[in-house]
Design a protein around this motif. Sequence first.
Motif, PDB file in Angstrom:
ATOM      1  N   TYR A   1       0.826  -1.208   0.000  1.00  8.62           N
ATOM      2  CA  TYR A   1       0.000   0.000   0.000  1.00  8.62           C
ATOM      3  C   TYR A   1       0.861   1.258   0.000  1.00  8.62           C
ATOM      4  O   TYR A   1       0.668   2.176  -0.784  1.00  8.62           O
ATOM      5  N   LEU A   2       1.825   1.260   0.873  1.00 12.03           N
ATOM      6  CA  LEU A   2       2.653   2.458   0.993  1.00 12.03           C
ATOM      7  C   LEU A   2       3.599   2.594  -0.191  1.00 12.03           C
ATOM      8  O   LEU A   2       3.926   3.693  -0.617  1.00 12.03           O
ATOM      9  N   PHE A   3       4.000   1.463  -0.713  1.00 13.90           N
ATOM     10  CA  PHE A   3       4.872   1.504  -1.882  1.00 13.90           C
ATOM     11  C   PHE A   3       4.126   2.141  -3.053  1.00 13.90           C
ATOM     12  O   PHE A   3       4.669   2.963  -3.782  1.00 13.90           O
ATOM     13  N   LEU A   4       2.875   1.750  -3.181  1.00 12.63           N
ATOM     14  CA  LEU A   4       2.070   2.332  -4.252  1.00 12.63           C
ATOM     15  C   LEU A   4       1.901   3.823  -4.063  1.00 12.63           C
ATOM     16  O   LEU A   4       1.829   4.580  -5.024  1.00 12.63           O
ATOM     17  N   LEU A   5       1.839   4.223  -2.828  1.00 12.60           N
ATOM     18  CA  LEU A   5       1.638   5.641  -2.524  1.00 12.60           C
ATOM     19  C   LEU A   5       2.725   6.492  -3.176  1.00 12.60           C
ATOM     20  O   LEU A   5       2.476   7.588  -3.677  1.00 12.60           O
ATOM     21  N   THR A   6       3.927   5.952  -3.175  1.00 13.36           N
ATOM     22  CA  THR A   6       5.012   6.752  -3.760  1.00 13.36           C
ATOM     23  C   THR A   6       4.788   6.948  -5.256  1.00 13.36           C
ATOM     24  O   THR A   6       5.145   7.975  -5.816  1.00 13.36           O
ATOM     25  N   PHE A   7       4.181   5.966  -5.887  1.00 16.11           N
ATOM     26  CA  PHE A   7       3.938   6.106  -7.316  1.00 16.11           C
ATOM     27  C   PHE A   7       2.825   7.109  -7.592  1.00 16.11           C
ATOM     28  O   PHE A   7       2.845   7.814  -8.586  1.00 16.11           O
ATOM     29  N   ILE A   8       1.854   7.123  -6.708  1.00 14.64           N
ATOM     30  CA  ILE A   8       0.787   8.104  -6.870  1.00 14.64           C
ATOM     31  C   ILE A   8       1.393   9.499  -6.823  1.00 14.64           C
ATOM     32  O   ILE A   8       1.124  10.344  -7.654  1.00 14.64           O
TER      33      ILE A   8
ATOM     34  N   ARG B   1       2.292  -8.121 -11.634  1.00 10.64           N
ATOM     35  CA  ARG B   1       1.184  -8.355 -12.568  1.00 10.64           C
ATOM     36  C   ARG B   1       0.176  -9.357 -12.010  1.00 10.64           C
ATOM     37  O   ARG B   1      -1.017  -9.283 -12.271  1.00 10.64           O
ATOM     38  N   ALA B   2       0.717 -10.302 -11.235  1.00 13.32           N
ATOM     39  CA  ALA B   2      -0.164 -11.346 -10.696  1.00 13.32           C
ATOM     40  C   ALA B   2      -1.158 -10.764  -9.693  1.00 13.32           C
ATOM     41  O   ALA B   2      -2.143 -11.404  -9.347  1.00 13.32           O
ATOM     42  N   ARG B   3      -0.879  -9.550  -9.222  1.00 13.73           N
ATOM     43  CA  ARG B   3      -1.759  -8.955  -8.208  1.00 13.73           C
ATOM     44  C   ARG B   3      -2.506  -7.740  -8.762  1.00 13.73           C
ATOM     45  O   ARG B   3      -2.858  -6.825  -8.028  1.00 13.73           O
ATOM     46  N   GLU B   4      -2.761  -7.779 -10.052  1.00  9.17           N
ATOM     47  CA  GLU B   4      -3.336  -6.592 -10.693  1.00  9.17           C
ATOM     48  C   GLU B   4      -4.683  -6.206 -10.081  1.00  9.17           C
ATOM     49  O   GLU B   4      -4.972  -5.025  -9.887  1.00  9.17           O
ATOM     50  N   GLY B   5      -5.498  -7.201  -9.788  1.00 14.65           N
ATOM     51  CA  GLY B   5      -6.823  -6.900  -9.225  1.00 14.65           C
ATOM     52  C   GLY B   5      -6.705  -6.097  -7.930  1.00 14.65           C
ATOM     53  O   GLY B   5      -7.372  -5.079  -7.722  1.00 14.65           O
ATOM     54  N   GLU B   6      -5.837  -6.550  -7.072  1.00  7.45           N
ATOM     55  CA  GLU B   6      -5.624  -5.866  -5.779  1.00  7.45           C
ATOM     56  C   GLU B   6      -5.045  -4.475  -6.007  1.00  7.45           C
ATOM     57  O   GLU B   6      -5.431  -3.498  -5.355  1.00  7.45           O
ATOM     58  N   LEU B   7      -4.113  -4.404  -6.960  1.00 10.11           N
ATOM     59  CA  LEU B   7      -3.461  -3.119  -7.245  1.00 10.11           C
ATOM     60  C   LEU B   7      -4.486  -2.091  -7.718  1.00 10.11           C
ATOM     61  O   LEU B   7      -4.479  -0.935  -7.275  1.00 10.11           O
ATOM     62  N   VAL B   8      -5.347  -2.502  -8.626  1.00 12.40           N
ATOM     63  CA  VAL B   8      -6.313  -1.560  -9.188  1.00 12.40           C
ATOM     64  C   VAL B   8      -7.214  -1.003  -8.089  1.00 12.40           C
ATOM     65  O   VAL B   8      -7.487   0.199  -8.043  1.00 12.40           O
ATOM     66  N   LYS B   9      -7.643  -1.880  -7.184  1.00 13.94           N
ATOM     67  CA  LYS B   9      -8.529  -1.400  -6.094  1.00 13.94           C
ATOM     68  C   LYS B   9      -7.798  -0.397  -5.217  1.00 13.94           C
ATOM     69  O   LYS B   9      -8.330   0.650  -4.859  1.00 13.94           O
ATOM     70  N   LEU B  10      -6.585  -0.753  -4.848  1.00 13.89           N
ATOM     71  CA  LEU B  10      -5.801   0.138  -3.978  1.00 13.89           C
ATOM     72  C   LEU B  10      -5.537   1.465  -4.663  1.00 13.89           C
ATOM     73  O   LEU B  10      -5.694   2.523  -4.059  1.00 13.89           O
ATOM     74  N   LEU B  11      -5.151   1.395  -5.927  1.00 12.55           N
ATOM     75  CA  LEU B  11      -4.828   2.617  -6.652  1.00 12.55           C
ATOM     76  C   LEU B  11      -6.051   3.515  -6.768  1.00 12.55           C
ATOM     77  O   LEU B  11      -5.957   4.734  -6.595  1.00 12.55           O
ATOM     78  N   ALA B  12      -7.199   2.936  -7.053  1.00 13.31           N
ATOM     79  CA  ALA B  12      -8.414   3.738  -7.201  1.00 13.31           C
ATOM     80  C   ALA B  12      -8.725   4.475  -5.902  1.00 13.31           C
ATOM     81  O   ALA B  12      -9.048   5.660  -5.904  1.00 13.31           O
ATOM     82  N   ALA B  13      -8.569   3.762  -4.782  1.00 12.47           N
ATOM     83  CA  ALA B  13      -8.848   4.403  -3.482  1.00 12.47           C
ATOM     84  C   ALA B  13      -7.850   5.511  -3.210  1.00 12.47           C
ATOM     85  O   ALA B  13      -8.203   6.581  -2.718  1.00 12.47           O
TER      86      ALA B  13
END
Lengths: 193, 531
Positions: free
Chosen positions: A177-184, B20-32
């Motif tokens: 989650y936090l790793f993604l935050l940096t990309f945002i 890539r294997a976790r794309e579904g989870e990634l998309v949800k997290l990114l949207a939020a």
Amino acid sequence: MIADENTIIAACQAGQMERFGELYERYVDKLYRFIYYKTMHRETAEDLTSQTFMKALEGLPRFDVKQGNFSAWLYRIARNTVIDHYRTRRPMVAIEDVWDLSDGADMAVDLANRELLGQVKVLLGKFKPQQREIIMLKIWGGLDYTEIAQITGMTEGNVRMVVSRVLRRLRREKTLYLFLLTFIIHNFSLGNS
Amino acid sequence: MAQPMDKILSELYRLDPSLRAREGELVKLLAAMLRRSPSLTINQAFVSQLKRQLESRARELPVPASSAPAILWHPWLTAGVGIVVILLVTAVPLLWQEGSKPVKFSSAVTISNLEQQAFGSLSGQSGDAQSLSKTMNVGSPEMAGQGADSATGVSAPVMSAPSVGFGGGGAAAGSAGFTDKMIVPPGYPEVVNYNFTYVGDEFTLAASPLAVLRRVKGSALAAQLAASVYNLNFDLMNFRSLNNLEVANLGFNEDKDFGYSVNISPLEGVVSINKNWAKWPNPWQNCQTDDCYQQYRFKATDLPADDAIITVADQFLADKGIDRTIYAEPTVNNDWRVYYDMLTAAEKINYYFPDTLQVLYPLQLNDQPVYESSQRFGLLVTVDLREMRVSDVYNLQTQQYESSDYPVLTDTAAIIKQAKQGGYQSYYPVYFKDNSVKEVTVSLGTPVRGYLKIWQYRPDKQYGDELFVPALFFPVLNQTELKNFYTTQVIVPLIEEFSQDQGGPIRIMPWGEPTEAEPAVPGDDVPVGNQ
């Protein structure tokens, strides 16, 4: 682009300092964002951006294009200016940017960013200043490994290794989650908002 | 937000393909997270200000010696001195491309601080202050002997005559024989001397400099719009043969009933909205007789209440997304009533009542009112009272400013003296006191602080500068009691530069031998001849 930049730099060094404006317009946005994400405070970022460009303008006559590219040189000035800013205010503590602060409350931080600061700090606080610097330059600054090496004084190989280790650690600790935050933040720093 | 999502995902996969294997989870997290993310846009006023500071600093930096043209070396060696004289051409014209990316096209008010007196002389090139005061003071010392021309090239309204035989005078003789500070009297049936008197409270002024504001003009929009011009395919000409385009004006119409015509000036940062005449009803268009015109004439009973007019204007602005928060409470401009009230009963019967009225949304800067001349300045919304719709909008402008401190007047006595002379751009002349001249007292109340909007001509730019100068506004307390006197405020700019060379109002020479001594300059306790 670099060849074009070198032409502008040569013109400045030959006396046409008015052409510095072209360099300014290319970098002001990116540099401001880089400084902002090291300070998380608009006024501070504006002040430090001003200082950076003033130093660059005055130092340009001595800049040697053979020693490295202008972008890396400019970011190095910005980085050192930020470090000086924090060390001036907290000389006894090794603070290089806002992420070094224990809670950010004792130095100016934009109110809207306090929550974000808290979240990302959990991530970045795990790393040493140099590792953190490289993460921010790569992910937030969008620089390539060569430029990062020039800014940090490391070899390109070392920079790649640091990035790889950081990513492995993030994955291992499941801080996705936090790793993604940096990309945002990186993408918004590129003006996608 | 699909695009940022795709970009983020491809960057992630480049760094770590296993994600890539976790794309579904990634998309949800990114949207939020995208919904909660901060946005950061750099303040364009800051960008402009810093650019100017860098410009200024670049001018101060020494030119490197290696840049000196070789042909201008003049080595000059003598046995005993050993001096080498180097002539350098150091004139480096600064050719910053002003306006390349200065202003966001927005109504958000921002003010950027510059160094002191950054705008240069406020009155030197102005179409307002100095040239006007020089024009109106034909007999002033620097005007003596120069005839009708001033330094600004503006002709004086009338010629002055020698004071021989009139016993007065007091100005120094000029080389061309113009010796008096007076002009030939106009042929008005009634002449009035307005004696301005201050009846307000005492006030003091701080000595610290005050900020003059300059509205930042130009817009990145001009260049952005120009990019679209290159994509136009006109057989008439090849637009790609043009370089460095910027769109100066852009206009378009709404092709529908009660549609609007909109004009945008990106370089001025102004939008005007007018009714598209072709799409609004015109009840008179088929009239051939006076009776036909008369049937559509607006009557007093047709006039809606001010509240209703303001409601129409408010709703229009809300519908069009025009920000009202930067303005003070709106008022309807009912100046027509001032003239109407002066009419006789017979004249009122034939009076043409207005079928449009303007709503003023007064601009506030730094919580102070803004005036243009003696009227409040702000957004003007015209309401068509027949249709109860907005027909026009003026002064919809970007609101980014630069600020620079200038020295101020602090002598309240001198300020009140200026007010008693009629203040800034006073057009009220002073007549010799004789039986034909009527004396009228104009009472000035305690002044309020505000900004005076003036326009400053800039020969180096294709547009003039809009300056907002701190000033004191003295209200005319008895304006409604005075006949043919329409000034509501007497203005005295607080910036020191504006107080120089005022010279006082025009003095009119008498038709015949004066029955009294030459009139003293208003505001002085001592007659001119005794100074």
